[in-house]
Design an enzyme around this catalytic site. Structure first.
Site, PDB file in Angstrom:
ATOM      1  N   GLU A   1     -16.237  70.471 120.636  1.00  0.00           N
ATOM      2  CA  GLU A   1     -16.620  71.872 120.981  1.00  0.00           C
ATOM      3  C   GLU A   1     -17.487  71.943 121.984  1.00  0.00           C
ATOM      4  O   GLU A   1     -18.627  71.336 122.150  1.00  0.00           O
ATOM      5  CB  GLU A   1     -17.401  72.385 119.654  1.00  0.00           C
ATOM      6  CG  GLU A   1     -17.614  73.780 119.391  1.00  0.00           C
ATOM      7  CD  GLU A   1     -18.901  74.332 120.003  1.00  0.00           C
ATOM      8  OE1 GLU A   1     -18.962  74.691 121.349  1.00  0.00           O
ATOM      9  OE2 GLU A   1     -20.047  74.511 119.583  1.00  0.00           O
TER      10      GLU A   1
ATOM     11  N   CYS B   1     -23.299  78.510 123.582  1.00  0.00           N
ATOM     12  CA  CYS B   1     -21.907  78.338 124.296  1.00  0.00           C
ATOM     13  C   CYS B   1     -21.057  79.460 124.067  1.00  0.00           C
ATOM     14  O   CYS B   1     -19.970  79.593 124.957  1.00  0.00           O
ATOM     15  CB  CYS B   1     -21.255  76.956 123.611  1.00  0.00           C
ATOM     16  SG  CYS B   1     -21.465  77.067 121.977  1.00  0.00           S
TER      17      CYS B   1
END
Length: 475
Positions: free
Chosen positions: A245, A279
């Site tokens: 990720e 993010c």
């Protein structure tokens, strides 16, 4: 001063093979608040061996046993709420309210989601005379980032435990305290020896040997693209499974029928939350030309209400950047935006007035941004918004997808048909309509350079499983 210089290996707190330590800095005060062991390859080898020794036993535990274990973890996690909240505010600089409402709660949600997913998850499937079995992949290496110390760690651990895979965890050396508390929780509730191992240290000393270890069957990493690429390269030597990720540069598309105040408030939150160190932050805000002026006026009003300051003071919404290095990076991007011709609409370089101590940055808005500018293409990881205008929906979608990333996207407006069209058109692993929020049982992960694989809920569990076909099982 927190002194966590031991590693947690095979169910015991043991001395690190290394005599070195890493200082942990409070980013709000720039003061040393503790230290952790700076582990090395010998620590990793010991931890992997412990996990490997228990692998078959843990793999063959029943679903009910693993569910009961997760339930115990949930209860003890709740008992340690204040410790977790205080640790995150100390090491990350998150305001106390954010540490409780987001960081603590998201960690809890993932253990609950994994536990509940086991209610209906099918590890075996009959196909005629044959059987398809999903079984634990084996020893898994987990490397987690500093920006969400409990969320990113808990979601990986919960999924691995639900699957029956033992783990070796290397948390970020910048925010390691929350992981130590998790180790204490697991120790208290009786997680079997070897199933969970914690090795503190840096990337070179712990991350690299963990990624390269031949007995590690899979690596799960959350962090930057360049580091993710290196982990893939190391894991490829013996064909480990890899779940990544990575970064994002997420678009937030504002539609022309929107409630302008609502949209300005929503887009502000997506940029300043966790000091922009997210993010999935919606840092590229795409606005129709026809409502640009009204939107910008309201956006400035919303930003002016954001309170940056001491994370331990009531009312603080935005704390410091994690470190001097990251603060400097954010400043460099702000200056780069100015150099490339973007118009500074709010904020700018430097620190907010009265906050000379600590790595505090000014929430910043750039307007008249071209999507090819550096600030629109690269992940800044700070409270910096780029406002980009568009003329029609096709142009908005084209701009939204003109990025190497594909982690998240957002759209806000009133017309359902248009909202659905935009949501389906954005090339990203997660899209939110009208601030719907992401539930912990939904899959999470990225397209393009934002990663590989999916986390959260049953999709996260599957990352820690192998699939076996047994032909003729029922003959």
């Amino acid at each position: 001063m927190r002194d966590y210089t031991k590693q947690y290996i095979n169910g015991e707190w043991v001395e690190s093979n290394s005599n070195e330590t890493i200082e942990v800095i409070n980013p709000a005060t720039e003061e040393v608040i503790g230290k952790v062991a700076k582990g090395n390859k010998a620590d990793v080898d010991k931890a992997v061996e412990a996990a490997d020794n228990v692998y078959l036993e843990f793999r063959h535990t029943s679903v009910k046993e693993r569910q009961a274990l997760l339930d115990k973890i949930v209860k003890e996690y709740e008992n340690r709420k204040d410790d977790i909240v205080q640790a995150i505010t100390d090491e990350l600089g998150a305001p106390l309210s954010l540490s409780e409402r987001v960081h603590y709660q998201m960690g809890l949600n993932h253990f609950v989601a994994a536990r509940d997913a086991l209610d209906n998850y099918e590890f075996e499937e009959r196909r005629g005379d044959d059987l398809v079995v999903k079984e634990a992949i084996g020893v898994s290496g987990l490397i987690t980032p500093w920006n969400f110390p409990t969320n990113q760690t808990s979601l990986k651990l919960a999924a691995a435990f639900a699957a029956g895979s033992p783990v070796v965890l290397k948390p970020s050396e910048e925010t390691p305290f929350a992981a130590v508390i998790l180790a204490e929780i697991f120790d208290k509730v009786g997680v079997p020896k070897g199933v969970f191992n914690l090795v503190n240290g840096d990337g070179a000393g712990v991350g690299n040997p963990l990624s390269e270890h031949p007995k590690v069957r899979m690596m799960s990493f959350t962090g930057s693209g360049p580091t993710g690429s290196k982990i893939m390269e190391k894991a490829a030597k013996d064909f480990k499974k890899v779940s990544l990720e990575l970064g994002g540069k997420s678009p937030y598309i504002v539609l022309d029928d929107v409630d302008i105040k609502e949209a300005a408030k929503a887009t502000t939150g997506k940029v300043v939350n966790n000091t922009g160190q997210v993010c999935t932050a919606g840092t590229r805000v795409l606005v129709p030309n026809k409502i640009k002026d009204a939107f910008l006026a309201e956006l400035k009003e919303q930003f002016s209400q954001v309170r940056v300051g001491n994370p331990r003071e009531d009312g603080t919404q935005v704390g410091p950047i994690i470190s001097k290095k990251q603060f400097d990076q954010v400043q460099n991007y702000i200056n780069k935006g100015i150099e490339e011709g973007a118009e500074l609409f709010y904020g700018g370089p430097g620190k907010p007035e009265g906050l000379e101590k600590g790595y505090f940055a000014r929430p910043t808005i750039f307007i008249n941004v071209d999507n090819q500018m550096t600030i629109a293409q690269e992940e800044i990881f700070g409270p910096v918004m780029s406002v980009i205008t568009y003329n029609d929906l096709d142009e908005a979608i084209q701009i939204a997808n003109d990025t190497k990333y594909g982690l998240a996207g957002y759209v806000i407006g009133k017309d359902k048909e248009t909202l659905h069209k935009v949501a389906r058109s954005i090339e990203a692993g997660t899209v939110e309509i009208n601030e719907a929020g992401r539930k912990p049982d939904l899959p999470f992960g990225g397209y393009k350079q934002s990663g590989l694989g999916r986390e959260w809920g049953d999709y996260g569990i599957e990352e820690f499983l192998e699939v076996k076909s047994i032909a003729g099982y029922f003959k």
